[in-house]
Structures are given as structure tokens and as C-alpha cells.
Design an enzyme around this catalytic site. Structure first.
Site, PDB file in Angstrom:
ATOM      1  N   GLU A   1       0.835  -1.202   0.000  1.00  0.00           N
ATOM      2  CA  GLU A   1       0.000   0.000   0.000  1.00  0.00           C
ATOM      3  C   GLU A   1       0.872   1.255   0.000  1.00  0.00           C
ATOM      4  O   GLU A   1       0.576   2.235  -0.696  1.00  0.00           O
ATOM      5  CB  GLU A   1      -0.935  -0.021   1.208  1.00  0.00           C
ATOM      6  CG  GLU A   1      -1.966  -1.141   1.089  1.00  0.00           C
ATOM      7  CD  GLU A   1      -2.723  -1.422   2.358  1.00  0.00           C
ATOM      8  OE1 GLU A   1      -3.568  -2.340   2.349  1.00  0.00           O
ATOM      9  OE2 GLU A   1      -2.474  -0.748   3.375  1.00  0.00           O
TER      10      GLU A   1
ATOM     11  N   CYS B   1      -7.163   0.821   3.774  1.00  0.00           N
ATOM     12  CA  CYS B   1      -7.070  -0.411   4.570  1.00  0.00           C
ATOM     13  C   CYS B   1      -7.312  -0.062   6.044  1.00  0.00           C
ATOM     14  O   CYS B   1      -8.262   0.633   6.372  1.00  0.00           O
ATOM     15  CB  CYS B   1      -5.709  -1.047   4.308  1.00  0.00           C
ATOM     16  SG  CYS B   1      -5.518  -2.762   4.810  1.00  0.00           S
TER      17      CYS B   1
ATOM     18  N   HIS C   1     -10.387  -1.702   5.135  1.00  0.00           N
ATOM     19  CA  HIS C   1     -10.331  -3.164   5.109  1.00  0.00           C
ATOM     20  C   HIS C   1     -11.489  -3.706   5.959  1.00  0.00           C
ATOM     21  O   HIS C   1     -11.782  -3.152   7.018  1.00  0.00           O
ATOM     22  CB  HIS C   1      -8.989  -3.656   5.675  1.00  0.00           C
ATOM     23  CG  HIS C   1      -8.710  -5.079   5.310  1.00  0.00           C
ATOM     24  ND1 HIS C   1      -9.155  -6.139   6.058  1.00  0.00           N
ATOM     25  CD2 HIS C   1      -8.061  -5.608   4.254  1.00  0.00           C
ATOM     26  CE1 HIS C   1      -8.777  -7.263   5.471  1.00  0.00           C
ATOM     27  NE2 HIS C   1      -8.113  -6.969   4.373  1.00  0.00           N
TER      28      HIS C   1
END
Lengths: 218, 218
Positions: free
Chosen positions: A19, A134, A153
Site C-alpha cells: 500500500e 485499509c 479493510h
């Protein structure tokens, strides 16, 4: 021509390295001047814990390796700069975008950091973009942001769904707050940030050389 | 249960950081023990060129930062180990997979390195997997591999198409040689390597938590 925009992307021990790296690299491809800043869990003097002491001749000197972020799957990344809450130079007067990557442990470090929380409020308060992906979306909650569309997430959905309008879209743009879901959605997340900061033409220019397989939905 | 497989992934100055990081991280998610090795362009003693000299009291000592790979878009990654052509410990007796990432400058460093060329021949000769992505496929040519199906970033197609059966598929599996095209095809490249080394069940297990957008073709 106007000056290129600037982005600050945070990194900590436990940050999800895909990421972080996909976002950093894609922003650079988009012509955005990108800087990474390490969020330490310890006061700056404690960085000496990594140090070794050696003696040479009659003198003695302490060798300090610059701290690297030990990411979630073991990749060690050396940040460009080290975040100091008391220092100026990290705020929305310096950068046009603040990015909070995920990785459970790294995001928790950022979520608990009062300096990071203040940065998030300052950026949004001054009309600058903030991206969270996330578990990074946890920082929206700890920073006390008002209820608005958000994603994360799914492993931290339960921590966000009572405080925000929870979405399961891959990339959610809510005013200046842009959130996304995980490593697999980092490319569309980063390309969305490029489009918002420098326009859709730049997004269209940088996407084909990356060689996404035919049928990739971004 | 058998021991988990091991992977060696090379890195150099100019390596494409997304291709490196996505592959490393995805292999780790697949339960593969993954190690990165830095390919230097200079003899090991020249690493002292990064050093600074300081004096403290009457003594003097040379501080040496461990070299990090300065990747193609500026991300600096600290490798796990440093490749030495003369040392044992890098061969197909130690690892089950060798990965050569792209990034024009990094791939060129690897393509010119006789030690890397020998590794590629040794791995394939002993029936171990070799993955090459983007400009990393150049190493297939400099290592003198026989003509077979291959792909690469289109920017180096002209250097490969006379020596190999050039394909424009995103991931090409030719016996133990697995090649791919660019940052955008690194996820399917790495997931293919996971499937080949530990099976399709593991691939199916690790893919959903990465949160690829609906409709992603891998």
C-alpha cells in the site's frame, strides 16, 4: 504552468509495504513531489536504542543507523524524513495531500499518535486532501472526523460503521477525504489521488505504461 | 508437512519498487520464506563511498550506512542480504525460486552481472523456478537462455523478440521460467508464483483478503 503538488505519505513499523509503495510510486509517476515520513512509537532520543557504541583511538562515538520502517511482511523501507509532532514542515501549508497507509500494526501506531490526528484535522480543515487505505481508515475515527462516507479493510469495519456511513466501494471520495480497502485496491486508490490532484489527463497518461492486464477495471 | 519453499528476490539501484514489493509481500502471504539480495554495481569495498567520517574527542571513526537500494521512483529499500558472486548461499540448493524485478536501470545492472546470469542458468538447470518481470526479462537474453515463450515490458520487446517466442500475455509460464509485463501485472505474476510453488488452494486463500475490486481479472 503551476508548481506540481506535493504529497506526504506516512510510514511506521507494521505499515503494509504494498500500500505504501504502490501509492508512493504512482504519485511520483503522476508528477507529484512525494515525501515519506516515519512515525516513531518512541521519543526521538530512544532511536538510540538501535545504536551501537564503538571506540576508536581515545575517542568514542555512537553510531546510529537511520531507522527504517519494518513493514508488515518484512520489507524494510528507509523513509525520506522523520516525523516530529513539534516541528513545523509537515502541515497543509507544505503539502497538498496526506496519505495514511494500512497494515494493522502500522495503522494502529498512526491512529494513536496525537500528532498524526492533528495533521489529519489540519489538512481537511484547510481544504487539502487526505487519503486513507485499509486499516489506515482507523485514523479517521481517532481524529474525530464527522460522519461521512468511508471505507476500509473489512477487518476493521466494526470499528468504523457506527461512526461513519460505511461503504464497500473500492475507493470512496468524500469531499477531500479519500478512502480505500486494501493492497488489491491501492492502484485505483493512488490513480484516483493523481486524478484529483493533477487531473484525468495525467491519470490517462500514466496508466497504460504500467501494463495492467486486459479487463482490469480501473 | 513439507518445509515451506524459499525465494530469493534481487534488488538493485533503479529496481521498480512496486514490482519488488508486490512480489515480496505476496510470496510471504503465500507462506514462502522470502529473502531480498542487493546487487551492487561496485566492488564491496566501494560501498564505503557512502560513508562519512566524523571525529569525536581525539578519536576518529568512519560511519557506514548499510547500502539501501534507491528504487526507480525514489523509494529506498534495505535488502535482507548483499549478493556476492563468489559466495555460496545464493544458489538453487538454497532457494526454490529466483525473482528478477524490472525497472530499466535496475534490470540493466542485473542483466550485465555475470553472477546473476550464472544464477539464472543454475536455477533453471536444476529445475528451480525463475521469475522475471518488466525489464527484468532482459536477463533471459544476457544469460543465454534458449528460445522459448517470454514476455516483458513492451519498451524492451525489440531486444527480445528475435531471441524468444515473444508473447503479449500478462503472465507467461514456460517450464520453470515465469515472465510478466510491468507493475500492473505484478499481482497476477506473484500469485502465479505462489500457485506454482505452494498450490492453487494457497492462492485462493490469500487473494480475497487483499481486497481486489470486483471484476479484477485474477
Amino acid at each position: 504552468m503551476s508548481l506540481p503538488p506535493k504529497a506526504l505519505i506516512l510510514i511506521a513499523d507494521g505499515t503494509e509495504e504494498m500500500e505504501f509503495t504502490i501509492t508512493y510510486d504512482t504519485l511520483v509517476r503522476g508528477g507529484i513531489i512525494t515525501t515519506s515520513a516515519y512515525i516513531s512509537t518512541t521519543p526521538s532520543l530512544d532511536r538510540l536504542s538501535d545504536a551501537t557504541t564503538t571506540s576508536a583511538g581515545q575517542g568514542q562515538v555512537t553510531l546510529i543507523s537511520p531507522p527504517t520502517a519494518k513493514c508488515s511482511r518484512g520489507v524494510r523501507i528507509m523513509p525520506d524524513i522523520y516525523f516530529e509532532p513539534s516541528a513545523s514542515g509537515f502541515g497543509p501549508d507544505k503539502y497538498d495531500l496526506l496519505v495514511i497507509p494500512g497494515g494493522a500494526k502500522g495503522a494502529e501506531i498512526m491512529a494513536r499518535d496525537g500528532g498524526v490526528q492533528k495533521l489529519v484535522r489540519d489538512y481537511l480543515g484547510q481544504g487539502k486532501y487526505v487519503g486513507m487505505i485499509c486499516a489506515g481508515s482507523l485514523v479517521a475515527k481517532t481524529s474525530g472526523l464527522p460522519s461521512q462516507p468511508i471505507t476500509s479493510h473489512p477487518s476493521i469495519k466494526s470499528e468504523l460503521e457506527n461512526s461513519f456511513e460505511y461503504s464497500e466501494d473500492s475507493v470512496v471520495v468524500s469531499g477531500k477525504l479519500v478512502t480505500s480497502r486494501g493492497p488489491g485496491s491501492t492502484f485505483p486508490f493512488a490513480l484516483t489521488l493523481v486524478e484529483l490532484l493533477v487531473g484525468s489527463e495525467k491519470r490517462k497518461e500514466i496508466t497504460p505504461p504500467m501494463m495492467f492486464p486486459s479487463g482490469t477495471p480501473w
